[in-house]
Scaffold this active site. Structure first.
Site, PDB file in Angstrom:
ATOM      1  N   GLY A  57      13.429  -2.540  13.803  1.00  0.00           N
ATOM      2  CA  GLY A  57      14.269  -4.132  13.348  1.00  0.00           C
ATOM      3  C   GLY A  57      14.236  -4.907  14.585  1.00  0.00           C
ATOM      4  O   GLY A  57      14.703  -4.016  15.732  1.00  0.00           O
ATOM      5  N   CYS A  84      12.364   3.109  16.722  1.00  0.00           N
ATOM      6  CA  CYS A  84      12.698   1.780  17.775  1.00  0.00           C
ATOM      7  C   CYS A  84      14.344   1.840  16.900  1.00  0.00           C
ATOM      8  O   CYS A  84      15.117   2.224  17.593  1.00  0.00           O
ATOM      9  CB  CYS A  84      12.124   0.441  17.375  1.00  0.00           C
ATOM     10  SG  CYS A  84      12.205  -0.402  18.794  1.00  0.00           S
ATOM     11  N   TYR A  85      14.716   0.596  16.810  1.00  0.00           N
ATOM     12  CA  TYR A  85      16.305   0.312  15.725  1.00  0.00           C
ATOM     13  C   TYR A  85      16.438   1.563  15.490  1.00  0.00           C
ATOM     14  O   TYR A  85      17.797   1.701  15.633  1.00  0.00           O
ATOM     15  CB  TYR A  85      15.969  -0.759  15.504  1.00  0.00           C
ATOM     16  CG  TYR A  85      17.718  -1.143  15.023  1.00  0.00           C
ATOM     17  CD1 TYR A  85      18.093  -2.026  15.409  1.00  0.00           C
ATOM     18  CD2 TYR A  85      17.711  -1.187  13.654  1.00  0.00           C
ATOM     19  CE1 TYR A  85      20.287  -2.350  14.987  1.00  0.00           C
ATOM     20  CE2 TYR A  85      19.384  -1.642  13.151  1.00  0.00           C
ATOM     21  CZ  TYR A  85      20.058  -1.696  14.565  1.00  0.00           C
ATOM     22  OH  TYR A  85      21.128  -2.069  13.592  1.00  0.00           O
ATOM     23  N   HIS A 175       6.879   2.439  18.959  1.00  0.00           N
ATOM     24  CA  HIS A 175       6.195   2.426  16.770  1.00  0.00           C
ATOM     25  C   HIS A 175       4.726   3.717  16.608  1.00  0.00           C
ATOM     26  O   HIS A 175       3.390   2.947  17.369  1.00  0.00           O
ATOM     27  CB  HIS A 175       5.994   1.661  16.304  1.00  0.00           C
ATOM     28  CG  HIS A 175       6.821  -0.081  16.168  1.00  0.00           C
ATOM     29  ND1 HIS A 175       7.766   0.213  15.547  1.00  0.00           N
ATOM     30  CD2 HIS A 175       7.738  -0.221  17.353  1.00  0.00           C
ATOM     31  CE1 HIS A 175       9.360  -0.167  15.433  1.00  0.00           C
ATOM     32  NE2 HIS A 175       9.018  -0.807  16.718  1.00  0.00           N
ATOM     33  N   GLU A 177       4.063   4.101  13.629  1.00  0.00           N
ATOM     34  CA  GLU A 177       2.839   3.586  12.946  1.00  0.00           C
ATOM     35  C   GLU A 177       1.459   2.329  13.320  1.00  0.00           C
ATOM     36  O   GLU A 177       0.513   2.650  12.191  1.00  0.00           O
ATOM     37  CB  GLU A 177       3.969   3.293  12.104  1.00  0.00           C
ATOM     38  CG  GLU A 177       4.231   1.788  11.896  1.00  0.00           C
ATOM     39  CD  GLU A 177       5.827   2.162  12.902  1.00  0.00           C
ATOM     40  OE1 GLU A 177       5.277   3.590  13.394  1.00  0.00           O
ATOM     41  OE2 GLU A 177       5.948   1.446  13.251  1.00  0.00           O
ATOM     42  N   SER A 228      -7.757 -11.904 -15.209  1.00  0.00           N
ATOM     43  CA  SER A 228      -8.654 -12.540 -13.439  1.00  0.00           C
ATOM     44  C   SER A 228     -10.246 -12.145 -13.624  1.00  0.00           C
ATOM     45  O   SER A 228     -10.702 -13.293 -12.948  1.00  0.00           O
ATOM     46  CB  SER A 228      -8.001 -12.787 -12.373  1.00  0.00           C
ATOM     47  OG  SER A 228      -7.686 -12.084 -11.666  1.00  0.00           O
ATOM     48  N   GLY A 229     -10.599 -10.932 -14.185  1.00  0.00           N
ATOM     49  CA  GLY A 229     -12.008 -10.690 -13.242  1.00  0.00           C
ATOM     50  C   GLY A 229     -11.487  -9.872 -11.360  1.00  0.00           C
ATOM     51  O   GLY A 229     -12.649  -9.850 -11.026  1.00  0.00           O
ATOM     52  N   ASP A 232      -7.499  -5.953  -9.284  1.00  0.00           N
ATOM     53  CA  ASP A 232      -5.944  -5.948 -10.001  1.00  0.00           C
ATOM     54  C   ASP A 232      -5.823  -5.905 -11.020  1.00  0.00           C
ATOM     55  O   ASP A 232      -5.744  -4.365 -11.681  1.00  0.00           O
ATOM     56  CB  ASP A 232      -5.223  -6.455  -8.917  1.00  0.00           C
ATOM     57  CG  ASP A 232      -5.446  -6.604  -7.603  1.00  0.00           C
ATOM     58  OD1 ASP A 232      -5.419  -5.547  -7.087  1.00  0.00           O
ATOM     59  OD2 ASP A 232      -4.544  -7.498  -7.155  1.00  0.00           O
ATOM     60  N   SER A 233      -5.617  -6.717 -11.735  1.00  0.00           N
ATOM     61  CA  SER A 233      -5.859  -6.739 -13.227  1.00  0.00           C
ATOM     62  C   SER A 233      -7.182  -6.333 -14.159  1.00  0.00           C
ATOM     63  O   SER A 233      -6.481  -5.751 -15.480  1.00  0.00           O
ATOM     64  CB  SER A 233      -5.841  -8.539 -13.662  1.00  0.00           C
ATOM     65  OG  SER A 233      -7.434  -8.970 -13.887  1.00  0.00           O
ATOM     66  N   SER A 234      -7.847  -6.027 -13.711  1.00  0.00           N
ATOM     67  CA  SER A 234      -8.909  -5.110 -13.920  1.00  0.00           C
ATOM     68  C   SER A 234      -8.418  -3.891 -14.044  1.00  0.00           C
ATOM     69  O   SER A 234      -8.452  -2.941 -14.743  1.00  0.00           O
ATOM     70  CB  SER A 234     -10.332  -4.865 -13.451  1.00  0.00           C
ATOM     71  OG  SER A 234     -10.820  -6.378 -13.309  1.00  0.00           O
ATOM     72  N   LYS A 374      -2.986  -2.435  -1.888  1.00  0.00           N
ATOM     73  CA  LYS A 374      -4.833  -3.080  -2.709  1.00  0.00           C
ATOM     74  C   LYS A 374      -5.266  -1.289  -2.421  1.00  0.00           C
ATOM     75  O   LYS A 374      -6.840  -1.370  -2.798  1.00  0.00           O
ATOM     76  CB  LYS A 374      -4.754  -3.972  -1.155  1.00  0.00           C
ATOM     77  CG  LYS A 374      -6.710  -4.457  -2.041  1.00  0.00           C
ATOM     78  CD  LYS A 374      -5.761  -5.674  -2.709  1.00  0.00           C
ATOM     79  CE  LYS A 374      -7.272  -6.301  -3.410  1.00  0.00           C
ATOM     80  NZ  LYS A 374      -6.951  -7.525  -4.410  1.00  0.00           N
TER      81      LYS A 374
END
Ligand code: XMP
Length: 518
Positions: A57, A84-85, A175, A177, A228-229, A232-234, A374
């Site tokens: 941070g 780190c922080y 870090h 990551e 929406s096609g 995600d919504s599908s 995603k």
């Protein structure tokens, strides 16, 4: 919350906290990110983590009101990793010392070398006699806390890797990551092994959990879902359908700003494969009518967003007993980021969504993807058997082609744009490049240019091709097509699409550009 073994990431506002979550999920470990100021003793007891990570941070432990974790974190008896922080906080809380960074601030690549001491955390980590890491710190630890030992050092960070093996507390200055710590995944693998995680976070398990949760939440009520096609919504719709069958009704609003054949493809995909009750609302006349003569990008977005809500509401009212609204909200939208600057950030673009609807209509939300990134949504889509061609589709913005048509939107321009876009995507697919690209599309420009075709003069529109690579859409680079590809595509578009006589390639990265043109 799920019943899986959980790891808690306490966020102190680092730009890369989400990457910690990514690395852990890749190891099939379920984790959640929560801002430090929300992690109370009660929260900790309820969350019951099997391990805790303190993120980096921008703050300094010397600052007044410096962000700190609750002391109880160190009394849970579970492994704690400070980054780190997070390392500085650990030392500060456990009796070590941190110094301001006079002359020892370090940003970028560094090399850590091992000491004589051994720890499981570093099993198989040092590939050679030193390991590349990424540092980004102003302050640094000057005295380590009692019980800690040093396991790795770098020229500017004598306490690069420290640990109190007995209590399973680990604290590192760099870090692990980020990509610039190339062996970072191994580091996290060791940490979760030490913490005893079974690695039970799989898509199959997630699917079962999510279905049980949806059934419990919804009971015998009805759910509506705006399709929406997009992926995600599908995926959300198919998952909910698997849970509650025809208690789900989907509404697909066609605003007339979709890509070529898109509406037909979506309706076919859902009708043929899933037999989900689906209302296909062709409202293109309404949307295009209201957009007539509008050229300002924000006005376009606001009109489309507002109309979408009205239309959705109109159709939803026809569905008896609907009490829930399903949305494909993802984890990055949910994480509360910690703002140290205070104040809202500037609006670059008003994003189109169905916010506002649930309250207005008294609906409760069903958001089965809230815990996923995603790529995890895509994995869940595969698990649910959605066609691969559908899952791999490039993102498409809610306002659709309206924001790929700078200036006034006309039906003529939309028709040209749809054709050009279809040729471009066909080219990309034929050359096997579709999956290497985050998003590709054509924008039709509000200029006509002079050309010569055959023996005649043309005076037609110019268009711009856009293709970018990106991880999350927040930043992007233009895609380095070969000149041959670009030349061949330009020729095809000009030959096959009447109305375009000039093709340009957009080589702007984001920032300073954005992916869409408006
Ligand atoms: P920009 O243009 O802001 O786009 O760089 C980043 C990503 O977001 C998509 N985008 C949207 N998606 N509603 C959406 O659902 C919107 O209003 C919207 N505007 C942009 C864009 O396509 C890209 O993937």
């Amino acid at each position: 919350m799920t019943h899986h073994e959980r790891l808690l990431i306490i966020d102190f506002g680092s730009q890369v906290t989400q990457l910690i979550a990514r690395r852990l999920r890749e190891l099939n470990v379920y984790c959640e990110i929560h801002p430090f100021n929300k992690v109370t003793d009660v929260f900790l007891a309820e969350f019951d983590p099997k391990a805790v990570i303190l993120s980096g941070g921008p703050a300094s432990v010397f600052a007044e009101g410096a962000p700190m974790p609750p002391k109880a974190v160190f009394d849970l008896g579970v492994p704690v990793l400070g980054i780190c922080y997070g390392q500085q906080v650990m030392m500060h809380c456990l009796g070590g010392q941190v110094e301001r960074g006079h002359g020892t601030a370090e940003f970028g690549r560094a090399f850590v070398t091992p000491t004589q001491a051994q720890t499981d955390l570093l099993d198989g980590w040092f590939a050679a006699d030193r390991e590349q890491v990424w540092m980004s710190h102003g302050d640094h630890v000057s005295i380590i806390a009692p019980g800690f030992e040093v396991y790795g050092t770098s020229p500017n960070a004598p306490f690069a890797i420290t640990a109190d093996i007995e209590r399973r507390f680990y604290a590192v200055q760099f870090h692990p990551e980020v990509h610039h710590t190339p062996n970072g995944a191994k580091f996290y693998e060791n940490f979760v092994r030490i913490a005893g995680f079974a690695g039970d976070w799989t898509m199959g398990a997630y699917r079962e959990d999510a279905i049980a949760k949806i059934r419990e939440q919804v009971g015998d009520k009805r759910v509506i879902c705006g399709l929406s096609g997009g992926v995600d919504s599908s995926v959300a719709a198919v998952l909910i359908h698997e849970a509650i069958g025809d208690q789900l009704t989907c509404v697909f609003v066609d605003h007339g700003l979709l890509r070529q054949n898109e509406a037909e493809e979506v309706v076919k995909m859902f009708g043929e494969n899933y037999n989900i009750p689906l209302i296909h609302a062709d409202e293109s006349e309404l949307f295009l009518g209201k957009l007539d003569g509008v050229s300002d990008p924000e006005t376009k977005r606001k009109i489309i967003g507002g109309l979408f809500i009205d239309v959705f509401q109109k159709y939803a009212n026809q569905i008896e007993g609907a009490e829930f609204l399903a949305q494909g909200t993802l984890y990055p939208d949910v994480i509360e980021s910690v703002s140290f600057s205070g104040g809202p950030s500037v609006t670059i673009k008003s994003h189109h969504n169905v916010g506002g609807l649930p309250e207005k209509m008294g609906l409760k939300l069903v958001e089965p993807l809230r815990e996923l990134f995603k790529d995890e949504v895509r994995a869940l889509g595969r698990e649910l058997g959605l066609p691969p061609s559908f899952i791999g589709r490039h993102p498409f913005p809610g306002p659709g082609l309206a924001i790929r048509c700078p200036g006034e939107i006309t039906r003529e321009k939309l028709a040209i744009l749809k054709k050009a876009d279809a040729v471009y995507i066909d080219q990309i697919r034929k050359h096997g490049l579709y999956d290497d690209i985050w998003q590709a599309f054509v924008a039709i420009l509000p200029v006509r240019t002079v050309g010569v075709m055959g023996d005649g003069r043309t005076y037609d529109f110019a268009c711009a091709l856009r293709a970018v690579t990106s991880v999350d859409g927040m930043t992007a680079d233009y895609y380095p097509f070969s000149h041959e590809f670009l030349g061949e595509t330009a020729t095809r578009i000009i030959n096959e699409v009447q109305g375009i006589n000039r093709v340009t390639y957009d080589i702007t990265s984001k920032p300073p550009g954005t992916i869409e043109w408006e």
